[in-house]
Design an enzyme around this catalytic site. Sequence first.
Site, PDB file in Angstrom:
ATOM      1  N   LYS A  73       0.562  -1.313   0.049  1.00 34.73           N
ATOM      2  CA  LYS A  73       0.050  -0.198  -0.022  1.00 34.73           C
ATOM      3  C   LYS A  73       0.896   1.258  -0.121  1.00 34.73           C
ATOM      4  O   LYS A  73       0.426   2.387  -0.559  1.00 34.73           O
ATOM      5  CB  LYS A  73      -0.984  -0.044   1.008  1.00 34.73           C
ATOM      6  CG  LYS A  73      -1.992  -1.242   0.963  1.00 34.73           C
ATOM      7  CD  LYS A  73      -3.094  -1.170   2.070  1.00 34.73           C
ATOM      8  CE  LYS A  73      -3.964  -2.071   2.001  1.00 34.73           C
ATOM      9  NZ  LYS A  73      -5.331  -2.284   2.986  1.00 34.73           N
ATOM     10  N   ASP A 110      -9.844   2.262   2.294  1.00 36.04           N
ATOM     11  CA  ASP A 110     -10.031   1.137   3.406  1.00 36.04           C
ATOM     12  C   ASP A 110     -10.938   1.736   4.535  1.00 36.04           C
ATOM     13  O   ASP A 110     -11.684   1.204   5.168  1.00 36.04           O
ATOM     14  CB  ASP A 110      -8.644   0.958   4.032  1.00 36.04           C
ATOM     15  CG  ASP A 110      -7.951  -0.035   3.188  1.00 36.04           C
ATOM     16  OD1 ASP A 110      -8.532  -0.993   2.490  1.00 36.04           O
ATOM     17  OD2 ASP A 110      -6.493  -0.007   3.141  1.00 36.04           O
TER      18      ASP A 110
END
Length: 284
Positions: A73, A110
Amino acid sequence: MSETISGKADPYAVIGNPIGHSQSPRIHALFAAQTGQFMEYRAILAEVGEFAAAVDAFRGSGGRGLNVTVPFKQDAWVYADVLSARAERAGAVNTLAFREDGGAWGDNTDGVGLVRDLRGNYGFDAGGKRILILGAGGAARGIVQPLLGESPTQVVIANRTPDRAAQLALLFVDLGHIGACSFPELQGQSFDLIINATAAGLADQTPLLPEGVLAAEGWCYDLMYGGKPTAFVRWGRAHGAARSLDGLGMLVEQAAESFRLWRGVDPDTQAVLAALREGRAEPT
């Protein structure tokens, strides 16, 4: 189902390491069927240190977008040449969209997915609550801002290396009451919601936490998920959590946000969650 001019399905994928356990291909296939989108979605295993090369290869084959999972990420944040405001602040990207002008748009869905699952699917109100986040890596980075937006009393980030937790907390200090510490320094503190954002679950382990860290009627939430209860879900149950949840709901909700960004339509997450949970016990 609408087709592209070329007649070929638009390619999308999730990239990570490990990746064999991922439910993302099934989720996006269900979204596509539900909304009539002509697309395909697969999983890509990339070696650590070769993220950019793997993404370049996918784009070269016509790839339109990627979901990004552990451990890439922060690599994706570096790779993107345009970032959403929430991804910019988080320093982590879980969604890449490849534009016709050659640019790579990076976003982080997220935190949105986590909050939608907790509040929308389970009715958890984080307002006035004490929240503990375990871990300070890419998974944690994406959830801090949306959690602070729910007006908790405090958010604490605990990490094996406390300096890393403190650096992450500093990025969000203007948004609410946030602090950082090591795992042993949690002694004497208690929290209404404990979120596991570490990768310990990949080895079926949990961070070592002091007794009493989970408040009475407190909730546990593991960003990881699996076919059986994760180590942290089991920890929560063993320590009397009112609810101890895995991250499948968050996965579906963040995937829906990515799908909307790519395709411009909102899928029905409840139908997909029901399909995924069929044949397995509902996490409690």
